[in-house]
Motif scaffolding. Structure first.
Motif, PDB file in Angstrom:
ATOM      1  N   SER A  50      35.372  45.966  40.785  1.00  0.00           N
ATOM      2  CA  SER A  50      36.453  45.036  40.463  1.00  0.00           C
ATOM      3  C   SER A  50      37.214  45.468  39.219  1.00  0.00           C
ATOM      4  CB  SER A  50      35.882  43.626  40.267  1.00  0.00           C
ATOM      5  OG  SER A  50      35.178  43.215  41.418  1.00  0.00           O
ATOM      6  N   LEU A  51      36.502  46.021  38.255  1.00  0.00           N
ATOM      7  CA  LEU A  51      37.157  46.513  37.041  1.00  0.00           C
ATOM      8  C   LEU A  51      38.110  47.652  37.378  1.00  0.00           C
ATOM      9  CD1 LEU A  51      37.419  46.413  33.949  1.00  0.00           C
ATOM     10  CD2 LEU A  51      35.525  48.068  33.835  1.00  0.00           C
ATOM     11  N   MET A  56      43.609  49.500  38.038  1.00  0.00           N
ATOM     12  CA  MET A  56      44.643  50.249  38.742  1.00  0.00           C
ATOM     13  C   MET A  56      45.803  49.339  39.139  1.00  0.00           C
ATOM     14  SD  MET A  56      44.486  53.480  38.986  1.00  0.00           S
ATOM     15  CE  MET A  56      45.881  53.454  40.106  1.00  0.00           C
ATOM     16  N   LYS A  57      45.497  48.231  39.773  1.00  0.00           N
ATOM     17  CA  LYS A  57      46.557  47.398  40.345  1.00  0.00           C
ATOM     18  C   LYS A  57      47.368  46.671  39.284  1.00  0.00           C
ATOM     19  CE  LYS A  57      47.559  44.140  44.054  1.00  0.00           C
ATOM     20  NZ  LYS A  57      47.011  43.357  45.186  1.00  0.00           N
ATOM     21  N   ASN A  58      46.705  46.170  38.256  1.00  0.00           N
ATOM     22  CA  ASN A  58      47.434  45.414  37.243  1.00  0.00           C
ATOM     23  C   ASN A  58      47.830  46.258  36.033  1.00  0.00           C
ATOM     24  OD1 ASN A  58      46.893  43.608  34.495  1.00  0.00           O
ATOM     25  ND2 ASN A  58      48.317  42.709  35.956  1.00  0.00           N
ATOM     26  N   GLU A  69      43.265  39.635  40.235  1.00  0.00           N
ATOM     27  CA  GLU A  69      42.868  40.810  41.008  1.00  0.00           C
ATOM     28  C   GLU A  69      41.389  41.128  40.821  1.00  0.00           C
ATOM     29  OE1 GLU A  69      44.669  41.989  43.264  1.00  0.00           O
ATOM     30  OE2 GLU A  69      46.364  40.740  42.685  1.00  0.00           O
ATOM     31  N   TYR A  70      40.884  40.896  39.633  1.00  0.00           N
ATOM     32  CA  TYR A  70      39.464  41.166  39.377  1.00  0.00           C
ATOM     33  C   TYR A  70      38.581  40.308  40.279  1.00  0.00           C
ATOM     34  CZ  TYR A  70      35.098  41.998  36.894  1.00  0.00           C
ATOM     35  OH  TYR A  70      33.802  42.351  36.589  1.00  0.00           O
ATOM     36  N   TRP A 216      50.599  49.084  46.522  1.00  0.00           N
ATOM     37  CA  TRP A 216      50.714  49.526  45.132  1.00  0.00           C
ATOM     38  C   TRP A 216      50.075  50.887  44.911  1.00  0.00           C
ATOM     39  CZ3 TRP A 216      45.965  50.410  43.052  1.00  0.00           C
ATOM     40  CH2 TRP A 216      44.889  49.771  43.666  1.00  0.00           C
ATOM     41  N   TYR A 217      49.047  51.214  45.708  1.00  0.00           N
ATOM     42  CA  TYR A 217      48.336  52.471  45.466  1.00  0.00           C
ATOM     43  C   TYR A 217      49.103  53.699  45.955  1.00  0.00           C
ATOM     44  CZ  TYR A 217      46.723  50.468  49.926  1.00  0.00           C
ATOM     45  OH  TYR A 217      46.661  49.832  51.141  1.00  0.00           O
ATOM     46  N   TYR A 218      50.264  53.505  46.583  1.00  0.00           N
ATOM     47  CA  TYR A 218      51.095  54.651  46.956  1.00  0.00           C
ATOM     48  C   TYR A 218      52.148  54.961  45.897  1.00  0.00           C
ATOM     49  CZ  TYR A 218      49.232  54.841  51.692  1.00  0.00           C
ATOM     50  OH  TYR A 218      48.395  54.990  52.775  1.00  0.00           O
TER      51      TYR A 218
END
Length: 219
Positions: A50-51, A56-58, A69-70, A216-218
């Motif tokens: 989760s960390l 990455m996302k935030n 997100e966590y 978001w990961y792209y």
């Protein structure tokens, strides 16, 4: 007058300084939540997953909110993360126990077994470096996740060595030299640094983007 405008620009809510300060605060918040969710011990793997996901996302991609997100990741990966934690923990404890016994064995057999168990512990740690980020990103069987993490650890051996060495060094410094309060931000900061290496590895195994999904990961 110019200096005043420059000063106001730096301290403005949209300025770079405030942006960095905000991100630093969010990393500390994530670090504190990570520490709390690690307390049950069997949730350590889920907490790491989760960390990484929230980092990455935030923090890096500026999507959503860190705690949202966590905990979304924590809920989604709780079962698998807990299983990985318990199994890997038992495996590492077994290897450590066998290694302590091997140290007492005289002769070449003792030396060989000692090196073997230490090597297996290092390999396990290398797999775990990638396993929880893989859990945060991919949907596949747990066996396939372990296989992929192993392949990544070998293929990106340079990153693997850097992360292993850096993690060991930080543990050593924190235990013997650094003040106790560093635990409030150091793990989160190190996770942030590691995302730059691990993400390069993860991207090699992600399907190509078709340009339509809002992923978001792209980015």
């Amino acid at each position: 007058m110019a200096d005043q405008k420059k000063h106001e620009k730096i301290l403005s809510p949209d300025g770079k300084f405030m942006y960095i300060l905000t991100k630093a605060g969010q990393i500390i918040i994530l670090n504190l939540v990570w520490l709390l969710t690690c307390i049950p011990i069997f949730t350590i793997g889920t907490a790491i997953t989760s960390l990484y996901y929230a980092m990455m996302k935030n923090i890096r991609r500026n999507r959503s909110y860190p705690l949202v997100e966590y905990f979304a990741s924590f809920k989604r990966t709780f079962v698998r993360g807990s299983i990985f934690t318990v199994v890997s923990g038992i495996w590492l404890l077994l290897l450590y126990h066998l290694q302590t016994i091997a140290v007492t064995v005289q002769g070449e057999n003792g030396i060989f077994l000692n090196k073997l168990y230490v090597a297996l512990m290092v390999v396990t740690a290398a797999i775990l470096i990638y396993l929880f980020p893989v859990l945060s990103r991919f949907t596949m069987s747990m066996t396939d996740m372990v296989k992929l993490a192993f392949v990544m650890a070998v293929r990106f051996i340079g990153y693997t060595i850097l992360i292993l060495a850096g993690t060991a060094l930080l543990f050593w410094l924190s235990f013997f030299y650094l003040p106790i309060p560093v635990i409030l931000f150091l793990p989160g900061t190190w996770c942030y640094v590691c995302t730059f290496m691990i993400e390069k590895a993860l991207r090699k195994y992600m399907p190509a983007s078709d340009g339509n999904e809002d992923a978001w990961y792209y980015e």
